[in-house]
Design a protein around this motif. Structure first.
Motif, mmCIF file in Angstrom:
data_model
loop_
_atom_site.group_PDB
_atom_site.id
_atom_site.type_symbol
_atom_site.label_atom_id
_atom_site.label_comp_id
_atom_site.label_asym_id
_atom_site.label_seq_id
_atom_site.Cartn_x
_atom_site.Cartn_y
_atom_site.Cartn_z
ATOM 1 N N SER A 44 -23.845 -1.350 3.315
ATOM 2 C CA SER A 44 -23.844 -0.212 4.238
ATOM 3 C C SER A 44 -23.026 0.952 3.686
ATOM 4 N N GLN A 45 -22.072 0.639 2.803
ATOM 5 C CA GLN A 45 -21.213 1.665 2.232
ATOM 6 C C GLN A 45 -21.780 2.249 0.935
ATOM 7 N N SER A 46 -22.944 1.780 0.518
ATOM 8 C CA SER A 46 -23.492 2.165 -0.792
ATOM 9 C C SER A 46 -23.717 3.669 -0.914
ATOM 10 N N GLU A 47 -24.004 4.327 0.209
ATOM 11 C CA GLU A 47 -24.244 5.765 0.158
ATOM 12 C C GLU A 47 -22.930 6.545 0.148
ATOM 13 N N LYS A 48 -21.839 5.852 0.382
ATOM 14 C CA LYS A 48 -20.518 6.508 0.380
ATOM 15 C C LYS A 48 -19.658 5.859 -0.704
ATOM 16 N N LYS A 49 -20.223 5.766 -1.907
ATOM 17 C CA LYS A 49 -19.612 4.988 -2.972
ATOM 18 C C LYS A 49 -18.194 5.455 -3.299
ATOM 19 N N ASN A 50 -17.983 6.759 -3.284
ATOM 20 C CA ASN A 50 -16.666 7.273 -3.626
ATOM 21 C C ASN A 50 -15.609 6.759 -2.642
ATOM 22 N N VAL A 51 -15.938 6.803 -1.351
ATOM 23 C CA VAL A 51 -15.017 6.316 -0.329
ATOM 24 C C VAL A 51 -14.824 4.810 -0.452
ATOM 25 N N TRP A 52 -15.916 4.097 -0.635
ATOM 26 C CA TRP A 52 -15.848 2.636 -0.698
ATOM 27 C C TRP A 52 -15.034 2.172 -1.897
ATOM 28 N N ASN A 53 -15.149 2.849 -3.016
ATOM 29 C CA ASN A 53 -14.343 2.499 -4.190
ATOM 30 C C ASN A 53 -12.850 2.684 -3.899
ATOM 31 N N LYS A 54 -12.517 3.734 -3.159
ATOM 32 C CA LYS A 54 -11.124 3.933 -2.778
ATOM 33 C C LYS A 54 -10.640 2.779 -1.902
ATOM 34 N N VAL A 55 -11.503 2.364 -0.965
ATOM 35 C CA VAL A 55 -11.143 1.261 -0.067
ATOM 36 C C VAL A 55 -10.902 -0.018 -0.854
ATOM 37 N N LYS B 60 -3.206 0.057 6.109
ATOM 38 C CA LYS B 60 -3.645 1.231 6.857
ATOM 39 C C LYS B 60 -2.916 2.481 6.378
ATOM 40 N N LEU B 61 -1.627 2.349 6.130
ATOM 41 C CA LEU B 61 -0.864 3.489 5.621
ATOM 42 C C LEU B 61 -1.415 3.960 4.278
ATOM 43 N N THR B 62 -1.754 2.995 3.421
ATOM 44 C CA THR B 62 -2.301 3.350 2.111
ATOM 45 C C THR B 62 -3.657 4.020 2.253
ATOM 46 N N LEU B 63 -4.467 3.543 3.186
ATOM 47 C CA LEU B 63 -5.752 4.203 3.440
ATOM 48 C C LEU B 63 -5.534 5.640 3.906
ATOM 49 N N MET B 64 -4.535 5.841 4.755
ATOM 50 C CA MET B 64 -4.244 7.190 5.238
ATOM 51 C C MET B 64 -3.834 8.108 4.092
ATOM 52 N N GLU B 65 -3.215 7.532 3.055
ATOM 53 C CA GLU B 65 -2.815 8.321 1.894
ATOM 54 C C GLU B 65 -4.013 8.690 1.020
ATOM 55 N N ASN B 66 -5.083 7.878 1.103
ATOM 56 C CA ASN B 66 -6.196 8.032 0.165
ATOM 57 C C ASN B 66 -7.498 8.530 0.786
ATOM 58 N N LEU B 67 -7.622 8.452 2.111
ATOM 59 C CA LEU B 67 -8.866 8.847 2.774
ATOM 60 C C LEU B 67 -8.604 9.917 3.821
ATOM 61 N N LEU C 251 -12.613 -12.550 -2.066
ATOM 62 C CA LEU C 251 -13.578 -11.858 -1.217
ATOM 63 C C LEU C 251 -13.289 -12.144 0.252
ATOM 64 N N ILE C 252 -12.941 -13.397 0.556
ATOM 65 C CA ILE C 252 -12.620 -13.769 1.931
ATOM 66 C C ILE C 252 -11.356 -13.050 2.381
ATOM 67 N N LYS C 253 -10.351 -12.984 1.494
ATOM 68 C CA LYS C 253 -9.130 -12.267 1.824
ATOM 69 C C LYS C 253 -9.440 -10.796 2.103
ATOM 70 N N ALA C 254 -10.393 -10.228 1.364
ATOM 71 C CA ALA C 254 -10.771 -8.834 1.584
ATOM 72 C C ALA C 254 -11.356 -8.646 2.971
ATOM 73 N N VAL C 255 -12.227 -9.575 3.381
ATOM 74 C CA VAL C 255 -12.836 -9.478 4.704
ATOM 75 C C VAL C 255 -11.775 -9.607 5.792
ATOM 76 N N GLN C 256 -10.845 -10.551 5.605
ATOM 77 C CA GLN C 256 -9.767 -10.706 6.589
ATOM 78 C C GLN C 256 -8.947 -9.422 6.703
ATOM 79 N N SER C 257 -8.643 -8.817 5.549
ATOM 80 C CA SER C 257 -7.862 -7.580 5.564
ATOM 81 C C SER C 257 -8.629 -6.458 6.248
ATOM 82 N N LEU C 258 -9.921 -6.346 5.956
ATOM 83 C CA LEU C 258 -10.739 -5.316 6.582
ATOM 84 C C LEU C 258 -10.786 -5.505 8.094
#
Length: 234
Positions: free
Chosen positions: A203-214, A154-161, A9-16
């Protein structure tokens, strides 16, 4: 130098957090890290020359030339990636990632070969100097690779979002992720990082589809990062 393993979880926050850092700042840090590596390579070369061993010196010169050539290519690729971020250019993303991975591995392998040159000939005081030089090289290389791994995310996000989805995510990251806690002291701030993650998740709960991709991108990115952690220490 091997990175420490932390709570995923900490690694996720650092990456974000790294995902939302201004490109101009990350480019400046990449240049600074590379400059320090080159400086230390020059100091290592002076030690090699002091050996007065013509065979060893020739090996060093050859490896250094290969390193310089491939670092130029690698830095150029990172610059190309930065340009894609700035222009929202989604073309050839997979090819760029694959090319980057190739040259990154080439540079790492050359550095290992260069370090081994001194490891085989130095003893006592010179060996300690050699180890100190490569400690600095290792730290700066990990610094650059950490940023480049965030570029790959970031490149992967650009491919998916979509671009507007990335913009909205970046704003949320800037709002919730703590910036005052350095990665080097992450173990002292685990609770703050966890709180930030849960707030962002909420905060992302209303955008679940996007957040799951992230989350899927982060999971893949963190696996890739751990698989490529670098150690060029003896």
């Amino acid at each position: 130098m091997m990175e420490k393993d932390f709570n995923p979880l900490i690694k996720a926050v650092q990456s974000l957090r790294k995902l939302s850092i201004d490109i101009a700042l990350t480019h400046k840090e990449i240049v600074a890290g590379n400059d320090e590596i080159i400086k230390q390579i020059e100091e290592a070369g002076e030690l090699i020359v002091s050996s007065n061993d013509s065979i060893i010196i020739n090996v060093w010169v050859t490896e250094k030339a290969k390193l310089t050539e491939n670092i130029i290519v690698l830095l150029g690729l990172l610059r190309s990636i930065e340009d894609k971020f700035n222009t929202n250019d989604h073309s050839h993303l997979i090819e760029i990632r694959q090319t980057y991975n190739h040259y990154k591995d080439v540079v790492i392998n050359i550095l290992k070969e260069m370090q081994n040159v001194g490891n085989t000939i130095f003893t006592a005081g010179n060996l300690q100097k050699w180890d100190n030089i490569w400690e600095i090289i290792s730290n700066n290389l990990n610094r650059v690779l950490s940023i480049s791994e965030s570029y790959k995310l970031k490149l992967t996000l650009m491919e998916n979002l979509e671009p507007d989805e990335i913009d909205a995510l970046t704003l949320d990251i800037l709002k919730y992720i703590p910036w005052s806690y350095p990665d080097s002291e992450v173990q002292n701030y685990e609770s703050q990082y966890a709180k930030a993650y849960h707030e962002l998740n909420q905060s992302q709960s209303e955008k679940k589809n996007v957040w799951n991709k992230v989350l899927n991108v982060l999971a893949g990115g963190m696996d890739d990062t751990s698989a490529h952690r670098l150690s060029i220490k003896r």
